[in-house]
Design a protein around this motif. Structure first.
Motif, mmCIF file in Angstrom:
data_model
loop_
_atom_site.group_PDB
_atom_site.id
_atom_site.type_symbol
_atom_site.label_atom_id
_atom_site.label_comp_id
_atom_site.label_asym_id
_atom_site.label_seq_id
_atom_site.Cartn_x
_atom_site.Cartn_y
_atom_site.Cartn_z
ATOM 1 N N VAL A 238 0.943 -1.066 0.021
ATOM 2 C CA VAL A 238 0.008 -0.040 -0.085
ATOM 3 C C VAL A 238 0.909 1.194 -0.024
ATOM 4 C CG1 VAL A 238 -1.825 -1.072 1.313
ATOM 5 C CG2 VAL A 238 0.039 0.053 2.571
ATOM 6 N N ARG A 239 0.277 2.589 -0.294
ATOM 7 C CA ARG A 239 1.141 3.504 -0.253
ATOM 8 C C ARG A 239 1.505 4.395 0.810
ATOM 9 N NH1 ARG A 239 0.281 8.841 -1.869
ATOM 10 N NH2 ARG A 239 -1.980 8.768 -1.498
ATOM 11 N N THR A 240 0.624 4.375 1.476
ATOM 12 C CA THR A 240 0.606 4.991 2.986
ATOM 13 C C THR A 240 0.467 4.164 4.143
ATOM 14 O OG1 THR A 240 -1.824 5.598 3.099
ATOM 15 C CG2 THR A 240 -0.235 7.024 1.860
ATOM 16 N N VAL B 120 2.435 -11.027 -5.064
ATOM 17 C CA VAL B 120 2.454 -9.615 -4.726
ATOM 18 C C VAL B 120 1.334 -9.073 -4.997
ATOM 19 C CG1 VAL B 120 3.792 -7.645 -4.955
ATOM 20 C CG2 VAL B 120 5.110 -9.608 -4.544
ATOM 21 N N ILE B 121 0.724 -8.271 -4.202
ATOM 22 C CA ILE B 121 -0.660 -7.389 -4.658
ATOM 23 C C ILE B 121 -0.107 -5.964 -4.518
ATOM 24 C CG2 ILE B 121 -2.902 -6.912 -4.151
ATOM 25 C CD1 ILE B 121 -3.001 -9.835 -2.746
ATOM 26 N N ASN B 122 -0.214 -5.176 -5.378
ATOM 27 C CA ASN B 122 -0.194 -3.739 -5.629
ATOM 28 C C ASN B 122 -1.575 -3.302 -5.318
ATOM 29 O OD1 ASN B 122 2.600 -3.388 -5.736
ATOM 30 N ND2 ASN B 122 2.402 -3.954 -8.067
ATOM 31 N N TYR B 123 -1.835 -3.127 -4.072
ATOM 32 C CA TYR B 123 -3.254 -2.602 -3.614
ATOM 33 C C TYR B 123 -3.322 -1.037 -4.131
ATOM 34 C CZ TYR B 123 -7.192 -2.116 -0.638
ATOM 35 O OH TYR B 123 -8.612 -1.983 -0.321
ATOM 36 N N ASP B 124 -2.334 -0.297 -3.961
ATOM 37 C CA ASP B 124 -1.803 0.855 -4.706
ATOM 38 C C ASP B 124 -0.519 0.870 -5.673
ATOM 39 O OD1 ASP B 124 -3.677 2.172 -2.850
ATOM 40 O OD2 ASP B 124 -2.368 2.111 -1.256
ATOM 41 N N HIS C 214 10.978 -3.304 -8.118
ATOM 42 C CA HIS C 214 11.291 -3.882 -6.837
ATOM 43 C C HIS C 214 10.303 -4.996 -6.184
ATOM 44 C CE1 HIS C 214 15.564 -2.360 -6.342
ATOM 45 N NE2 HIS C 214 14.928 -1.216 -6.931
ATOM 46 N N ARG C 215 9.024 -4.094 -6.051
ATOM 47 C CA ARG C 215 8.011 -4.826 -5.422
ATOM 48 C C ARG C 215 7.718 -6.202 -6.277
ATOM 49 N NH1 ARG C 215 2.843 -0.786 -4.867
ATOM 50 N NH2 ARG C 215 3.688 0.449 -3.294
ATOM 51 N N PHE D 127 -0.633 -9.417 -8.620
ATOM 52 C CA PHE D 127 -1.890 -8.443 -9.003
ATOM 53 C C PHE D 127 -2.032 -6.837 -8.770
ATOM 54 C CE2 PHE D 127 -3.094 -12.918 -8.121
ATOM 55 C CZ PHE D 127 -3.566 -13.248 -9.443
ATOM 56 N N ASN D 128 -2.099 -6.286 -9.674
ATOM 57 C CA ASN D 128 -2.135 -4.736 -9.661
ATOM 58 C C ASN D 128 -3.798 -4.283 -9.518
ATOM 59 O OD1 ASN D 128 0.598 -3.796 -10.090
ATOM 60 N ND2 ASN D 128 0.354 -5.002 -12.090
ATOM 61 N N LEU D 129 -4.023 -3.771 -8.551
ATOM 62 C CA LEU D 129 -5.681 -3.637 -8.452
ATOM 63 C C LEU D 129 -5.774 -1.985 -8.770
ATOM 64 C CD1 LEU D 129 -6.422 -5.141 -4.863
ATOM 65 C CD2 LEU D 129 -5.877 -6.066 -7.242
#
Length: 495
Positions: free
Chosen positions: A348-350, A413-417, A435-436, A450-452
């Motif tokens: 997540v981003r923050t 790996v999930i990019n929630y943001d 890197h992620r 998975f990119n959400l």
DNA sequence: AAAAAAC
């Protein structure tokens, strides 16, 4: 030809197939070898093809090393300056390592032979006159071993003073690298110490401590700087200085000031200090700066950005109708399916976003842990340890773990943001993205990302990422379809 | 409207 035979013998292992880590060496067997003509071109032509003409190195002394004995190295371009010849090391025995160190490699680390980046970089690191090195290599390809082995090998066991320093961007990475160092150097008797921030409760202030005697120090920039200025970390015997995640360590919005300060202080006092800069990413801006930081006579290893993506990790994107749907995707699709697929990291981003997602998933009955930089040090250590020990399955993280974190069981790996540049939110942070992704697929293992995505901005950012790395990220048609997700995991080789 | 380290 000898390579093939060697690889064949290497593959004999007693572990069950399912658990056996897939190595780069194995991966290489499946690649089509580079055409012979490509490696027999003249040096000048080679230099053009490799795109080295824009690199700030001494043109007269420029020389391309093709490492003909390692055809699978086609995606790592080596540029050496000066006349020192290097031969790629196909075996650890080729590196003049001590018996104790070889034992560490074979017995403790269970390595068989050097990976690509190790085969190329180790001779450069270990051969006099010990030139500086900028080395880029794929995520999970074994960069840590390069510099850890470099440090262990160059340290004189009889000199009881700091001789090698390694600086990392996070305390987690420093701890991880220290653990690798201690494991690999177990039989050498070489001493080491971590220079990382401690909880005030169980730490003695540096001013009251004895000077550091450890031969290798691995830490974060602030603490290293503090120890140095407190005169507790003497650097007069330091002969090798390593920056892990070097692009970030020398980036304007990273640790540039601290890193340069430490580097200059060390080089002023210790005259022949070799500097090693390792990372999977060096964007053009950082690369140009980094090339000015190292000594004139240095070596370089670079990978084209189009070739940096991990073939073994499949990337997906899924559009959701509203931001809140992302929680449902994570819960109903990914976590339920992913349960038996290994471990998962959700980025997540923050910090706040991390905490919100954590609460939602816990409310829905999932056991997740969350790590952010604002946690107490011992809490961070505990969460990382639990995850590394396999006690937790799903870890929510900010970019504190985006780089370097090595856990072979992470398949998802999930990019929630999506990672974006903080000053320009419509611009992706390509390096962080890569890197992620690299947290999955360690050492060539299979993995999925998975990119959400929600909204136009996410779509635009995702498109830019695809263009940048010349990759098509497959779209999952329906975020509500279990079948679609199953299909994705199957095509990633995880199901 | 960031995260990291550390002051």
């Amino acid at each position: 030809m000898a390579e093939t035979v060697e690889n064949a013998t290497v593959k004999v292992e007693s572990k069950p197939v399912a658990e056996q880590p897939k190595r780069w060496a194995d991966e290489a067997d499946e690649e089509t070898p580079e055409e012979p003509s490509a490696s027999s071109t003249s040096e000048d032509k080679g230099a053009e093809e490799l795109g080295v003409e824009n690199l700030a190195i001494d043109e007269e002394k420029k020389k391309i090393n093709k490492f003909l004995d390692e055809p699978e190295d086609s995606n790592i371009k080596a540029v050496t300056t000066g006349d020192t010849p290097y031969t790629s090391a196909s075996r650890f025995e080729d590196l003049n390592l001590s018996e104790e160190l070889l034992k560490g490699l074979y017995v403790e680390m269970k390595f068989h032979k050097p990976s690509k980046i190790q085969a190329i970089s180790l001779p450069m690191i270990l051969t006099p006159p010990y030139k500086d090195l900028i080395a880029q290599a794929h995520n999970g390809s074994g960069k840590t071993t390069c510099f850890v082995l470099g440090m262990l090998s160059r340290v004189d066991p009889n000199v009881k003073a700091p001789q090698a320093i390694c600086i990392c961007p996070t305390r987690e990475l420093a701890i991880q690298n220290l653990e690798v160092l201690r494991k690999m150097g177990k039989h050498t008797g070489i001493t080491s110490e971590g220079a990382i921030p401690m909880d005030s409760t169980n730490s003695i202030p540096i001013s009251k401590r004895a000077p550091i005697m450890a031969q290798i120090v691995i830490g974060t920039p602030g603490t290293i700087k503090k120890w140095m200025s407190a005169k507790k970390l003497g650097v007069s015997s330091v002969k090798i200085l390593v920056f892990d995640e070097a692009d970030h360590m020398l980036a304007e919005d990273g640790f540039k000031d601290d890193s340069l300060r430490i580097m200059k202080d060390i080089e002023r006092i210790s005259s022949h200090c070799q500097v090693l800069l390792f990372s999977a990413t060096f964007n053009e801006i950082v690369k140009n700066f980094v090339l000015r930081v190292v000594k004139r006579d240095h070596n370089q290893l670079f990978v084209k950005k189009e070739e940096l993506k991990l073939e073994s990790v499949k990337q997906f994107k899924v559009y959701v109708p509203e931001e809140l749907s992302k929680v449902l995707v994570v819960k109903e699709r990914i976590l339920e399916l992913g349960e038996n697929l290994g471990q998962t990291i959700i980025f997540v981003r923050t910090r706040n976003g991390a905490s919100l997602l954590h609460k939602s998933l816990v409310e829905l009955g999932y056991e997740v842990t969350t790590i952010v930089g604002s946690l107490r040090q011992e809490e961070r250590d505990k969460i990382v340890k639990e995850f590394k020990d396999g006690l937790t399955q799903v870890l929510i993280s900010t970019d504190v773990l985006a780089r370097g974190f090595d856990q072979q069981q992470v398949n998802l790996v999930i990019n929630y943001d999506l990672p974006i540049k903080h000053d320009r939110p419509s611009e992706p942070d390509y390096e962080v993205y890569l890197h992620r992704v690299g947290r999955a697929g360690r050492f060539g293992r299979k993995g999925a990302v998975f990119n959400l995505l929600f909204g136009d901005r996410d779509q635009m950012v995702m498109e830019k990422i695809e263009t940048h790395f010349s990759v098509t990220v497959e779209e999952i048609p329906d975020w509500k379809s279990e079948k679609d997700f199953k299909g994705a995991l199957r095509s990633a080789g995880l199901l």
